[in-house]
Design a protein around this motif. Structure first.
Motif, PDB file in Angstrom:
ATOM      1  N   VAL A  29      39.046  -9.500  53.645  1.00  0.00           N
ATOM      2  CA  VAL A  29      39.090  -8.364  53.795  1.00  0.00           C
ATOM      3  C   VAL A  29      39.364  -8.304  55.122  1.00  0.00           C
ATOM      4  N   ILE A  30      39.840  -9.170  55.796  1.00  0.00           N
ATOM      5  CA  ILE A  30      40.835  -8.874  57.161  1.00  0.00           C
ATOM      6  C   ILE A  30      41.830  -9.179  57.081  1.00  0.00           C
ATOM      7  N   GLU A  31      42.222  -9.542  56.067  1.00  0.00           N
ATOM      8  CA  GLU A  31      44.225 -10.274  55.937  1.00  0.00           C
ATOM      9  C   GLU A  31      44.246  -8.390  54.912  1.00  0.00           C
ATOM     10  N   ALA A  32      43.472  -7.326  54.339  1.00  0.00           N
ATOM     11  CA  ALA A  32      43.613  -6.377  53.582  1.00  0.00           C
ATOM     12  C   ALA A  32      43.726  -5.403  54.746  1.00  0.00           C
ATOM     13  N   ILE A  33      42.758  -5.701  55.458  1.00  0.00           N
ATOM     14  CA  ILE A  33      42.307  -4.269  56.922  1.00  0.00           C
ATOM     15  C   ILE A  33      43.969  -4.515  57.560  1.00  0.00           C
ATOM     16  N   ALA A  34      44.452  -5.788  58.234  1.00  0.00           N
ATOM     17  CA  ALA A  34      45.892  -5.695  58.690  1.00  0.00           C
ATOM     18  C   ALA A  34      46.969  -4.952  57.837  1.00  0.00           C
ATOM     19  N   GLU A  35      46.670  -6.161  56.743  1.00  0.00           N
ATOM     20  CA  GLU A  35      47.653  -4.801  55.635  1.00  0.00           C
ATOM     21  C   GLU A  35      48.090  -3.346  55.760  1.00  0.00           C
ATOM     22  N   ALA A  36      46.740  -3.137  55.390  1.00  0.00           N
ATOM     23  CA  ALA A  36      46.646  -1.114  55.646  1.00  0.00           C
ATOM     24  C   ALA A  36      46.722  -0.815  56.779  1.00  0.00           C
ATOM     25  N   ARG A  37      46.465  -1.395  58.078  1.00  0.00           N
ATOM     26  CA  ARG A  37      46.435  -0.775  59.091  1.00  0.00           C
ATOM     27  C   ARG A  37      48.065  -0.771  59.510  1.00  0.00           C
ATOM     28  N   SER A  38      49.123  -1.324  58.596  1.00  0.00           N
ATOM     29  CA  SER A  38      50.289  -1.878  59.053  1.00  0.00           C
ATOM     30  C   SER A  38      51.078  -0.910  58.158  1.00  0.00           C
ATOM     31  N   HIS A  39      50.098  -0.107  56.962  1.00  0.00           N
ATOM     32  CA  HIS A  39      51.239   0.944  56.613  1.00  0.00           C
ATOM     33  C   HIS A  39      51.031   2.427  57.387  1.00  0.00           C
ATOM     34  N   GLY A  40      50.428   2.639  58.407  1.00  0.00           N
ATOM     35  CA  GLY A  40      50.555   3.369  59.432  1.00  0.00           C
ATOM     36  C   GLY A  40      49.447   4.331  59.479  1.00  0.00           C
ATOM     37  N   ASP A  41      49.222   5.700  59.376  1.00  0.00           N
ATOM     38  CA  ASP A  41      48.699   6.959  59.858  1.00  0.00           C
ATOM     39  C   ASP A  41      47.034   5.729  58.748  1.00  0.00           C
ATOM     40  N   LEU A  42      45.840   6.660  59.007  1.00  0.00           N
ATOM     41  CA  LEU A  42      44.925   6.014  58.864  1.00  0.00           C
ATOM     42  C   LEU A  42      43.669   6.884  59.103  1.00  0.00           C
ATOM     43  N   SER A  43      44.584   7.826  59.048  1.00  0.00           N
ATOM     44  CA  SER A  43      43.611   8.828  58.686  1.00  0.00           C
ATOM     45  C   SER A  43      43.522   9.166  56.754  1.00  0.00           C
ATOM     46  N   ASN A  45      44.066   7.062  54.526  1.00  0.00           N
ATOM     47  CA  ASN A  45      45.332   5.966  54.384  1.00  0.00           C
ATOM     48  C   ASN A  45      43.376   5.056  53.174  1.00  0.00           C
ATOM     49  N   ALA A  46      44.214   5.680  51.543  1.00  0.00           N
ATOM     50  CA  ALA A  46      42.453   5.206  51.330  1.00  0.00           C
ATOM     51  C   ALA A  46      42.260   3.401  51.230  1.00  0.00           C
ATOM     52  N   GLU A  47      43.930   2.490  51.352  1.00  0.00           N
ATOM     53  CA  GLU A  47      43.535   1.231  50.972  1.00  0.00           C
ATOM     54  C   GLU A  47      42.843   0.923  52.262  1.00  0.00           C
ATOM     55  N   TYR A  48      42.503   1.229  53.691  1.00  0.00           N
ATOM     56  CA  TYR A  48      42.008   1.237  54.845  1.00  0.00           C
ATOM     57  C   TYR A  48      40.813   0.830  54.711  1.00  0.00           C
ATOM     58  N   ASP A  49      40.035   2.508  54.062  1.00  0.00           N
ATOM     59  CA  ASP A  49      38.934   2.808  54.408  1.00  0.00           C
ATOM     60  C   ASP A  49      38.163   1.648  52.819  1.00  0.00           C
ATOM     61  N   ALA A  50      38.777   1.539  52.134  1.00  0.00           N
ATOM     62  CA  ALA A  50      38.177   0.787  50.748  1.00  0.00           C
ATOM     63  C   ALA A  50      38.158  -0.844  51.299  1.00  0.00           C
ATOM     64  N   ALA A  51      39.049  -0.784  52.571  1.00  0.00           N
ATOM     65  CA  ALA A  51      38.682  -2.702  53.011  1.00  0.00           C
ATOM     66  C   ALA A  51      37.623  -2.275  54.381  1.00  0.00           C
ATOM     67  N   LYS A  52      37.559  -1.523  54.495  1.00  0.00           N
ATOM     68  CA  LYS A  52      36.470  -1.601  55.802  1.00  0.00           C
ATOM     69  C   LYS A  52      35.481  -1.427  54.900  1.00  0.00           C
ATOM     70  N   GLU A  53      34.999  -0.219  54.055  1.00  0.00           N
ATOM     71  CA  GLU A  53      33.580   0.062  52.843  1.00  0.00           C
ATOM     72  C   GLU A  53      33.407  -1.677  52.759  1.00  0.00           C
ATOM     73  N   ARG A  54      34.524  -2.083  52.139  1.00  0.00           N
ATOM     74  CA  ARG A  54      34.275  -3.543  51.516  1.00  0.00           C
ATOM     75  C   ARG A  54      33.527  -4.215  52.901  1.00  0.00           C
ATOM     76  N   GLN A  55      34.437  -4.823  54.135  1.00  0.00           N
ATOM     77  CA  GLN A  55      34.006  -5.250  55.156  1.00  0.00           C
ATOM     78  C   GLN A  55      32.809  -4.943  55.093  1.00  0.00           C
ATOM     79  N   GLY A  56      32.109  -3.842  55.041  1.00  0.00           N
ATOM     80  CA  GLY A  56      30.992  -3.380  55.607  1.00  0.00           C
ATOM     81  C   GLY A  56      29.589  -4.189  55.063  1.00  0.00           C
ATOM     82  N   PHE A  57      30.412  -3.904  53.636  1.00  0.00           N
ATOM     83  CA  PHE A  57      29.713  -4.846  52.473  1.00  0.00           C
ATOM     84  C   PHE A  57      29.304  -5.919  52.646  1.00  0.00           C
ATOM     85  N   ILE A  58      30.691  -6.724  52.696  1.00  0.00           N
ATOM     86  CA  ILE A  58      30.412  -8.316  52.833  1.00  0.00           C
ATOM     87  C   ILE A  58      29.167  -9.621  54.030  1.00  0.00           C
TER      88      ILE A  58
END
Length: 158
Positions: A29-43, A45-58
């Motif tokens: 999930v840390i890798e997924a967050i880094a990947e999603a961050r590299s796509h630019g604008d986080l506001s 970014n659904a991939e970033y939101d999903a990865a952060k949600e998954r991180q919270g669950f884990i």
């Protein structure tokens, strides 16, 4: 803090889950967050939101499992000496006195309960009715369909 009863097998399963969460799921999930961050604008970014949600669950599950293991009272059914009495960890063979059907259950902790594999929770109505009984005793269980009676055929500590 209350002790949570667990069988040796249940504790092993929780430790394995904790290891999986820490060594595989958390880095993924840390890798997924880094990947999603590299796509630019986080506001937006659904991939970033999903990865952060998954991180919270884990992280929440890691805390939960660590808490359960730290307050666990691990009981090995093979080492029990309950003189044939039904206790936590015991495997009990029962006969439903209405249907004549025979079933076998092991009484385990809440996290280990799995009816399909014959493991019932210590806090279930049937377990509460069985605790303290011996082979030959009849236990009355308050079920949703009314009172059911089970005869204890055998008690094993395996």
């Amino acid at each position: 803090m209350n002790k949570i009863p667990l069988t040796v097998k249940g504790a092993e399963l929780l430790r394995a889950e904790l290891h999986q969460l820490k060594t595989v799921e958390r880095p993924r999930v840390i890798e997924a967050i880094a990947e999603a961050r590299s796509h630019g604008d986080l506001s937006e970014n659904a991939e970033y939101d999903a990865a952060k949600e998954r991180q919270g669950f884990i992280e929440g599950r890691i805390k939960e499992v660590e808490g359960k293991l730290s307050s666990a009272q691990i009981i090995d059914p093979k080492l029990l000496d309950a003189d044939g009495r039904v206790v936590f960890g015991a495997t009990v063979e029962l006969e439903d006195l209405d249907s004549g059907e025979s079933v076998t259950y092991q009484i385990v902790g809440d996290d280990e309960a799995d009816l399909k594999s014959g493991k019932i929770s210590i806090s279930s109505p049937i377990s509460r009715a069985l605790i303290g009984k011996f082979a030959g005793d009849v236990a009355e269980v308050q079920a949703p369909g009314g009172v059911r009676e089970y005869e204890v055929l055998d008690v094993k500590y395996i």
